[in-house]
Design a protein around this motif. Structure first.
Motif, PDB file in Angstrom:
ATOM      1  N   ASP A  28       0.816  -1.215   0.000  1.00 29.52           N
ATOM      2  CA  ASP A  28       0.000   0.000   0.000  1.00 29.52           C
ATOM      3  C   ASP A  28       0.851   1.267   0.000  1.00 29.52           C
ATOM      4  OD1 ASP A  28      -2.653   1.498   1.932  1.00 29.52           O
ATOM      5  OD2 ASP A  28      -2.667   0.894  -0.176  1.00 29.52           O
ATOM      6  N   HIS A  29       2.012   1.198  -0.633  1.00 24.79           N
ATOM      7  CA  HIS A  29       2.890   2.361  -0.715  1.00 24.79           C
ATOM      8  C   HIS A  29       2.357   3.361  -1.726  1.00 24.79           C
ATOM      9  CE1 HIS A  29       6.760   0.229   0.927  1.00 24.79           C
ATOM     10  NE2 HIS A  29       5.844   0.429   1.847  1.00 24.79           N
ATOM     11  N   MET A  32       6.035   5.274  -6.048  1.00 26.85           N
ATOM     12  CA  MET A  32       6.676   4.219  -6.833  1.00 26.85           C
ATOM     13  C   MET A  32       7.619   4.847  -7.842  1.00 26.85           C
ATOM     14  SD  MET A  32       3.668   1.337  -7.290  1.00 26.85           S
ATOM     15  CE  MET A  32       4.850   0.027  -7.691  1.00 26.85           C
ATOM     16  N   PHE A  33       8.656   4.083  -8.215  1.00 32.74           N
ATOM     17  CA  PHE A  33       9.757   4.629  -9.007  1.00 32.74           C
ATOM     18  C   PHE A  33      10.205   3.602 -10.052  1.00 32.74           C
ATOM     19  CE2 PHE A  33      10.630   7.974  -5.886  1.00 32.74           C
ATOM     20  CZ  PHE A  33      10.082   7.435  -4.735  1.00 32.74           C
ATOM     21  N   TRP A  34      10.678   4.110 -11.185  1.00 38.08           N
ATOM     22  CA  TRP A  34      11.363   3.274 -12.174  1.00 38.08           C
ATOM     23  C   TRP A  34      12.765   3.830 -12.400  1.00 38.08           C
ATOM     24  CZ3 TRP A  34      10.640  -1.378 -13.941  1.00 38.08           C
ATOM     25  CH2 TRP A  34       9.353  -1.930 -13.984  1.00 38.08           C
ATOM     26  N   TYR A  35      13.753   2.917 -12.307  1.00 35.38           N
ATOM     27  CA  TYR A  35      15.142   3.249 -12.560  1.00 35.38           C
ATOM     28  C   TYR A  35      15.680   2.325 -13.646  1.00 35.38           C
ATOM     29  CZ  TYR A  35      15.213   5.378  -7.845  1.00 35.38           C
ATOM     30  OH  TYR A  35      14.970   6.149  -6.736  1.00 35.38           O
ATOM     31  N   ARG A  36      16.796   2.748 -14.234  1.00 41.62           N
ATOM     32  CA  ARG A  36      17.586   1.830 -15.003  1.00 41.62           C
ATOM     33  C   ARG A  36      19.007   1.840 -14.462  1.00 41.62           C
ATOM     34  NH1 ARG A  36      18.341   3.428 -21.277  1.00 41.62           N
ATOM     35  NH2 ARG A  36      20.188   2.126 -21.047  1.00 41.62           N
ATOM     36  N   GLN A  37      19.631   0.666 -14.504  1.00 42.56           N
ATOM     37  CA  GLN A  37      20.997   0.554 -14.023  1.00 42.56           C
ATOM     38  C   GLN A  37      21.893   0.125 -15.176  1.00 42.56           C
ATOM     39  OE1 GLN A  37      21.908  -2.720 -11.464  1.00 42.56           O
ATOM     40  NE2 GLN A  37      23.967  -1.982 -11.040  1.00 42.56           N
ATOM     41  N   ASP A  38      22.931   0.903 -15.413  1.00 42.05           N
ATOM     42  CA  ASP A  38      23.894   0.599 -16.460  1.00 42.05           C
ATOM     43  C   ASP A  38      25.289   0.652 -15.875  1.00 42.05           C
ATOM     44  OD1 ASP A  38      21.597   2.534 -18.005  1.00 42.05           O
ATOM     45  OD2 ASP A  38      22.080   0.609 -18.940  1.00 42.05           O
ATOM     46  N   PRO A  39      26.192  -0.195 -16.362  1.00 42.14           N
ATOM     47  CA  PRO A  39      27.566  -0.225 -15.828  1.00 42.14           C
ATOM     48  C   PRO A  39      28.216   1.154 -15.906  1.00 42.14           C
ATOM     49  CG  PRO A  39      27.180  -2.102 -17.267  1.00 42.14           C
ATOM     50  CD  PRO A  39      25.979  -1.216 -17.417  1.00 42.14           C
ATOM     51  N   GLY A  40      28.792   1.568 -14.800  1.00 41.41           N
ATOM     52  CA  GLY A  40      29.486   2.842 -14.761  1.00 41.41           C
ATOM     53  C   GLY A  40      28.582   4.055 -14.637  1.00 41.41           C
ATOM     54  N   LEU A  90      14.768  -1.370 -12.821  1.00 46.09           N
ATOM     55  CA  LEU A  90      14.432  -1.626 -11.424  1.00 46.09           C
ATOM     56  C   LEU A  90      13.261  -0.762 -11.000  1.00 46.09           C
ATOM     57  CD1 LEU A  90      18.107  -1.570 -10.234  1.00 46.09           C
ATOM     58  CD2 LEU A  90      16.618  -3.547  -9.986  1.00 46.09           C
ATOM     59  N   CYS A  91      12.302  -1.401 -10.371  1.00 51.47           N
ATOM     60  CA  CYS A  91      11.151  -0.706  -9.815  1.00 51.47           C
ATOM     61  C   CYS A  91      11.329  -0.620  -8.305  1.00 51.47           C
ATOM     62  CB  CYS A  91       9.890  -1.483 -10.155  1.00 51.47           C
ATOM     63  SG  CYS A  91       8.374  -0.840  -9.393  1.00 51.47           S
ATOM     64  N   ALA A  92      10.834   0.438  -7.706  1.00 50.35           N
ATOM     65  CA  ALA A  92      10.913   0.592  -6.254  1.00 50.35           C
ATOM     66  C   ALA A  92       9.642   1.242  -5.739  1.00 50.35           C
ATOM     67  CB  ALA A  92      12.132   1.427  -5.869  1.00 50.35           C
ATOM     68  N   SER A  93       9.366   1.018  -4.460  1.00 50.76           N
ATOM     69  CA  SER A  93       8.226   1.691  -3.840  1.00 50.76           C
ATOM     70  C   SER A  93       8.631   2.196  -2.468  1.00 50.76           C
ATOM     71  CB  SER A  93       7.016   0.751  -3.718  1.00 50.76           C
ATOM     72  OG  SER A  93       7.214  -0.228  -2.711  1.00 50.76           O
ATOM     73  N   GLN A 103      13.708   3.213  -0.076  1.00 56.14           N
ATOM     74  CA  GLN A 103      12.853   2.641  -1.089  1.00 56.14           C
ATOM     75  C   GLN A 103      13.102   1.136  -1.133  1.00 56.14           C
ATOM     76  OE1 GLN A 103      13.651   4.696  -4.778  1.00 56.14           O
ATOM     77  NE2 GLN A 103      13.310   6.699  -3.850  1.00 56.14           N
ATOM     78  N   TYR A 104      12.043   0.386  -1.432  1.00 53.71           N
ATOM     79  CA  TYR A 104      12.143  -1.065  -1.533  1.00 53.71           C
ATOM     80  C   TYR A 104      12.127  -1.452  -3.001  1.00 53.71           C
ATOM     81  CZ  TYR A 104      10.975  -0.821   3.398  1.00 53.71           C
ATOM     82  OH  TYR A 104      10.985  -0.541   4.739  1.00 53.71           O
ATOM     83  N   PHE A 105      13.119  -2.210  -3.406  1.00 53.25           N
ATOM     84  CA  PHE A 105      13.287  -2.522  -4.816  1.00 53.25           C
ATOM     85  C   PHE A 105      12.789  -3.911  -5.181  1.00 53.25           C
ATOM     86  CE2 PHE A 105      15.788   0.866  -6.749  1.00 53.25           C
ATOM     87  CZ  PHE A 105      16.193   1.589  -5.647  1.00 53.25           C
ATOM     88  N   GLY A 106      12.332  -4.033  -6.415  1.00 53.22           N
ATOM     89  CA  GLY A 106      12.042  -5.336  -6.989  1.00 53.22           C
ATOM     90  C   GLY A 106      13.318  -5.992  -7.477  1.00 53.22           C
ATOM     91  N   PRO A 107      13.212  -7.219  -8.013  1.00 54.27           N
ATOM     92  CA  PRO A 107      14.405  -7.962  -8.429  1.00 54.27           C
ATOM     93  C   PRO A 107      15.015  -7.486  -9.736  1.00 54.27           C
ATOM     94  CG  PRO A 107      12.430  -9.214  -8.905  1.00 54.27           C
ATOM     95  CD  PRO A 107      11.986  -8.002  -8.144  1.00 54.27           C
ATOM     96  N   GLY A 108      14.281  -6.657 -10.473  1.00 57.92           N
ATOM     97  CA  GLY A 108      14.820  -6.135 -11.723  1.00 57.92           C
ATOM     98  C   GLY A 108      14.384  -6.940 -12.940  1.00 57.92           C
TER      99      GLY A 108
END
Lengths: 114, 112
Positions: A28-29, A32-40, A90-93, A103-108
């Motif tokens: 019930d957060h 919510m957020f969407w990120y992307r992770q890239d090397p460097g 990566l999604c987070a809430s 923030q709590y993240f999903g597994p990606g």
């Protein structure tokens, strides 16, 4: 325990396809957020949502859109996938106004665009 | 403009020794700071945080130090264990509902 789930762990799409990434949280957060992770480059914020039907652009929104029709679900849409959108998504809430701001993240979702 | 900087991309330490991970920031409006740990193919998990009104926060083997005048924080892991090998992200925010700004991360390797 907070649980954030993402619809796919691995996804392969072709250039030009429309891609939907789904994220669901069960606590019930409001935020919510969407990120992307890239090397460097670390974690970069694409879009976030403070509550249902609300959305704000993050640092790299170009080529993406989002949808938040229900509180528990936040969708990231790639309108026309391109190879430079190959990344880990990566999604987070987070609870709004929580005592601690983590923030709590999903597994990606590892997305590959060919 | 990178507001949260983790200038070292990697760190290698011997098991049992101290690991010190550094983070610098430029935005003086940040009022809380967090460390996340990330294993490959998993999402980041929250490790420890500190408010700008404190200069130290401790949780078991993990301690975060904040030096506001230098705009610098560090994460100390004592003693380091092989299971600590992961990527560590420093993050900062201002206000309870604000977004977080993340550093680029540092890869810690703890040698047995």
């Amino acid at each position: 325990d907070v649980k954030v789930t993402q619809s796919s762990r691995y996804l392969v799409k072709r250039t030009g396809e429309k891609v939907f990434l789904e994220c669901v949280q069960d606590m019930d957060h409001e935020n919510m957020f969407w990120y992307r992770q890239d090397p460097g480059l670390g974690l970069r914020l694409i879009y976030f949502s403070y509550d249902v039907k609300m959305k704000e652009k993050g640092d790299i929104p170009e080529g993406y859109s989002v949808s938040r029709e229900k509180k528990e679900r936040f969708s990231l849409i790639l309108e026309s996938a391109s190879t430079n959108q190959t990344s880990m998504y990566l999604c987070a809430s987070r609870l709004a106004g929580g005592r601690i701001y983590e923030q709590y993240f999903g597994p990606g979702t590892r997305l590959t665009v060919t | 403009d990178q507001q949260v900087k983790q200038n070292s991309p990697s760190l290698s330490v011997q098991e049992g020794r101290i690991s010190i991970l550094n983070c610098d920031y430029t935005n003086s409006m940040f009022d809380y700071f967090l460390w996340y740990k990330k294993y490959p193919a998993e999402g980041p998990t929250f490790l420890i945080s500190i408010s700008s009104i404190k200069d130290k926060n401790e949780d078991g083997r993990f301690t975060v130090f904040l030096n506001k005048s230098a705009k610098h924080l560090s994460l100390h892991i004592v003693p380091s264990q092989p299971g600590d090998s992961a990527v560590y992200f420093c993050a900062a925010g201002s206000g309870a509902n604000s977004k977080l700004t993340f550093g680029k991360g540092i890869t810690l390797s703890v040698r047995p």
